[in-house]
Design a protein around this motif. Structure first.
Motif, PDB file in Angstrom:
ATOM      1  N   ALA A  11       0.833  -1.203   0.000  1.00 54.34           N
ATOM      2  CA  ALA A  11       0.000   0.000   0.000  1.00 54.34           C
ATOM      3  C   ALA A  11       0.871   1.257   0.000  1.00 54.34           C
ATOM      4  CB  ALA A  11      -0.951  -0.002   1.193  1.00 54.34           C
ATOM      5  N   PHE A  12       1.943   1.232   0.783  1.00 56.19           N
ATOM      6  CA  PHE A  12       2.844   2.379   0.809  1.00 56.19           C
ATOM      7  C   PHE A  12       3.561   2.518  -0.531  1.00 56.19           C
ATOM      8  CE2 PHE A  12       6.634   4.829   1.790  1.00 56.19           C
ATOM      9  CZ  PHE A  12       6.095   5.861   2.541  1.00 56.19           C
ATOM     10  N   ARG A  13       3.920   1.410  -1.142  1.00 59.59           N
ATOM     11  CA  ARG A  13       4.581   1.462  -2.466  1.00 59.59           C
ATOM     12  C   ARG A  13       3.652   2.081  -3.513  1.00 59.59           C
ATOM     13  NH1 ARG A  13       6.553  -3.632  -0.612  1.00 59.59           N
ATOM     14  NH2 ARG A  13       8.811  -3.548  -0.330  1.00 59.59           N
ATOM     15  N   VAL A  14       2.361   1.746  -3.451  1.00 59.74           N
ATOM     16  CA  VAL A  14       1.392   2.316  -4.388  1.00 59.74           C
ATOM     17  C   VAL A  14       1.292   3.825  -4.173  1.00 59.74           C
ATOM     18  CG1 VAL A  14      -1.074   2.406  -4.988  1.00 59.74           C
ATOM     19  CG2 VAL A  14       0.081   0.190  -4.736  1.00 59.74           C
ATOM     20  N   LEU A  15       1.200   4.254  -2.919  1.00 64.82           N
ATOM     21  CA  LEU A  15       1.157   5.684  -2.607  1.00 64.82           C
ATOM     22  C   LEU A  15       2.404   6.368  -3.156  1.00 64.82           C
ATOM     23  CD1 LEU A  15       0.047   8.216  -1.199  1.00 64.82           C
ATOM     24  CD2 LEU A  15       1.183   7.416   0.902  1.00 64.82           C
ATOM     25  N   HIS A  16       3.557   5.781  -2.927  1.00 69.01           N
ATOM     26  CA  HIS A  16       4.796   6.379  -3.426  1.00 69.01           C
ATOM     27  C   HIS A  16       4.795   6.459  -4.949  1.00 69.01           C
ATOM     28  CE1 HIS A  16       9.063   6.104  -4.836  1.00 69.01           C
ATOM     29  NE2 HIS A  16       9.002   7.282  -4.268  1.00 69.01           N
ATOM     30  N   GLN A  17       4.332   5.427  -5.631  1.00 69.54           N
ATOM     31  CA  GLN A  17       4.299   5.433  -7.093  1.00 69.54           C
ATOM     32  C   GLN A  17       3.409   6.562  -7.612  1.00 69.54           C
ATOM     33  OE1 GLN A  17       6.167   3.785  -9.259  1.00 69.54           O
ATOM     34  NE2 GLN A  17       5.177   4.894 -10.923  1.00 69.54           N
ATOM     35  N   ARG A  18       2.233   6.713  -7.018  1.00 66.56           N
ATOM     36  CA  ARG A  18       1.325   7.801  -7.422  1.00 66.56           C
ATOM     37  C   ARG A  18       1.971   9.156  -7.166  1.00 66.56           C
ATOM     38  NH1 ARG A  18      -4.220   5.339  -4.981  1.00 66.56           N
ATOM     39  NH2 ARG A  18      -4.602   3.880  -6.687  1.00 66.56           N
ATOM     40  N   ALA A  19       2.593   9.302  -6.017  1.00 68.36           N
ATOM     41  CA  ALA A  19       3.257  10.560  -5.671  1.00 68.36           C
ATOM     42  C   ALA A  19       4.398  10.849  -6.634  1.00 68.36           C
ATOM     43  CB  ALA A  19       3.758  10.503  -4.230  1.00 68.36           C
ATOM     44  N   HIS A  20       5.175   9.825  -6.956  1.00 67.26           N
ATOM     45  CA  HIS A  20       6.296   9.991  -7.880  1.00 67.26           C
ATOM     46  C   HIS A  20       5.805  10.466  -9.247  1.00 67.26           C
ATOM     47  CE1 HIS A  20      10.209   9.329  -9.669  1.00 67.26           C
ATOM     48  NE2 HIS A  20       9.606   8.669 -10.638  1.00 67.26           N
ATOM     49  N   GLU A  21       4.749   9.850  -9.738  1.00 67.11           N
ATOM     50  CA  GLU A  21       4.192  10.247 -11.040  1.00 67.11           C
ATOM     51  C   GLU A  21       3.670  11.682 -10.991  1.00 67.11           C
ATOM     52  OE1 GLU A  21       1.276   7.258 -11.987  1.00 67.11           O
ATOM     53  OE2 GLU A  21       2.812   5.697 -12.205  1.00 67.11           O
ATOM     54  N   PHE A  22       2.979  12.026  -9.915  1.00 64.72           N
ATOM     55  CA  PHE A  22       2.446  13.377  -9.743  1.00 64.72           C
ATOM     56  C   PHE A  22       3.570  14.411  -9.758  1.00 64.72           C
ATOM     57  CE2 PHE A  22       1.542  16.876  -6.781  1.00 64.72           C
ATOM     58  CZ  PHE A  22       0.397  17.415  -7.339  1.00 64.72           C
ATOM     59  N   VAL A  23       4.582  14.179  -8.947  1.00 60.78           N
ATOM     60  CA  VAL A  23       5.692  15.122  -8.848  1.00 60.78           C
ATOM     61  C   VAL A  23       6.480  15.187 -10.155  1.00 60.78           C
ATOM     62  CG1 VAL A  23       7.910  15.556  -7.700  1.00 60.78           C
ATOM     63  CG2 VAL A  23       5.879  15.069  -6.345  1.00 60.78           C
ATOM     64  N   SER A  24       6.695  14.056 -10.789  1.00 59.76           N
ATOM     65  CA  SER A  24       7.408  14.049 -12.080  1.00 59.76           C
ATOM     66  C   SER A  24       6.670  14.895 -13.104  1.00 59.76           C
ATOM     67  CB  SER A  24       7.573  12.622 -12.599  1.00 59.76           C
ATOM     68  OG  SER A  24       8.435  11.894 -11.761  1.00 59.76           O
ATOM     69  N   ASP A  25       5.350  14.755 -13.167  1.00 57.90           N
ATOM     70  CA  ASP A  25       4.557  15.565 -14.093  1.00 57.90           C
ATOM     71  C   ASP A  25       4.673  17.047 -13.771  1.00 57.90           C
ATOM     72  OD1 ASP A  25       3.731  13.250 -15.380  1.00 57.90           O
ATOM     73  OD2 ASP A  25       1.712  13.242 -14.474  1.00 57.90           O
ATOM     74  N   LYS A  26       4.595  17.397 -12.501  1.00 54.65           N
ATOM     75  CA  LYS A  26       4.704  18.799 -12.090  1.00 54.65           C
ATOM     76  C   LYS A  26       6.080  19.370 -12.425  1.00 54.65           C
ATOM     77  CE  LYS A  26       0.700  19.654 -10.212  1.00 54.65           C
ATOM     78  NZ  LYS A  26      -0.181  20.684 -10.744  1.00 54.65           N
ATOM     79  N   GLN A  27       7.122  18.588 -12.159  1.00 56.13           N
ATOM     80  CA  GLN A  27       8.487  19.057 -12.427  1.00 56.13           C
ATOM     81  C   GLN A  27       8.681  19.239 -13.942  1.00 56.13           C
ATOM     82  OE1 GLN A  27       9.409  19.653  -8.813  1.00 56.13           O
ATOM     83  NE2 GLN A  27      11.401  19.014  -9.519  1.00 56.13           N
ATOM     84  N   GLU A  28       8.111  18.343 -14.752  1.00 52.27           N
ATOM     85  CA  GLU A  28       8.207  18.484 -16.218  1.00 52.27           C
ATOM     86  C   GLU A  28       7.504  19.755 -16.685  1.00 52.27           C
ATOM     87  OE1 GLU A  28       6.880  14.940 -18.225  1.00 52.27           O
ATOM     88  OE2 GLU A  28       8.323  13.695 -17.141  1.00 52.27           O
ATOM     89  N   GLU A  29       6.339  20.051 -16.104  1.00 57.08           N
ATOM     90  CA  GLU A  29       5.627  21.277 -16.453  1.00 57.08           C
ATOM     91  C   GLU A  29       6.469  22.506 -16.121  1.00 57.08           C
ATOM     92  OE1 GLU A  29       1.810  21.283 -14.470  1.00 57.08           O
ATOM     93  OE2 GLU A  29       1.271  19.340 -15.336  1.00 57.08           O
TER      94      GLU A  29
END
Length: 158
Positions: A11-29
């Motif tokens: 469950a924590f790994r899933v949360l981290h994966q979602r967070a990583h994708e979110f932050v990666s998208d924001k940083q790319e923007e």
């Protein structure tokens, strides 16, 4: 003081994966719009909790920021900002959202004030914090004996 190493479950790994994708998208923007990541330096206004990124001595973009925690490499120790005595009430309120999320879902990584950590884990905890708070990005402020991990809010074009 003996530092704990909380259990890392799926469950924590899933949360981290979602967070990583979110932050990666924001940083790319931010990179596409403002050249974020190509700045020469940054200036911090601790009183107003703002950070200004500069290129060729010219300010490019300013963010409000929230310190999430600090990482001491020599001790491999992460400390959440919410547990600091000097944290202001508005900061504490913002950070307790993260801690309360950890309490609700039994994510000890988000609820224990001090944990055994690595730089990768410090980034993961910062990404999760940014995801839970809807931040615009993440950044690490290098200090003499520790690193402060922050999430970025409210960009202002200069």
């Amino acid at each position: 003081m003996s530092l704990s190493t909380p259990k890392l479950d799926d469950a924590f790994r899933v949360l981290h994966q979602r967070a990583h994708e979110f932050v990666s998208d924001k940083q790319e923007e931010l990179a596409a719009e403002f050249g974020f990541g190509t700045h020469d330096d940054y200036r911090i206004d601790w009183v107003n909790s703002t950070i200004t990124f500069v290129k060729e001595d010219a300010p490019v973009i300013t963010f409000q920021f929230q310190v999430v925690g600090r990482f001491q490499q020599n001790e491999t120790k992460w400390t959440w900002r919410w547990q600091d005595e000097d944290v202001s009430e508005p900061e504490r309120t913002n950070l307790e959202i993260i801690k309360n999320y950890g309490d609700f879902y039994s994510f000890d990584f988000l609820t224990e004030a001090h944990i055994q950590a690595s730089t990768d884990l410090a980034w993961a905890l910062t990404a999760i914090s940014a995801y839970l708070r809807g931040a615009q990005g993440v950044f690490r402020i290098q200090q003499e004996k520790e690193e402060l991990f922050v999430y970025l809010l409210l960009p202002a074009i200069l």
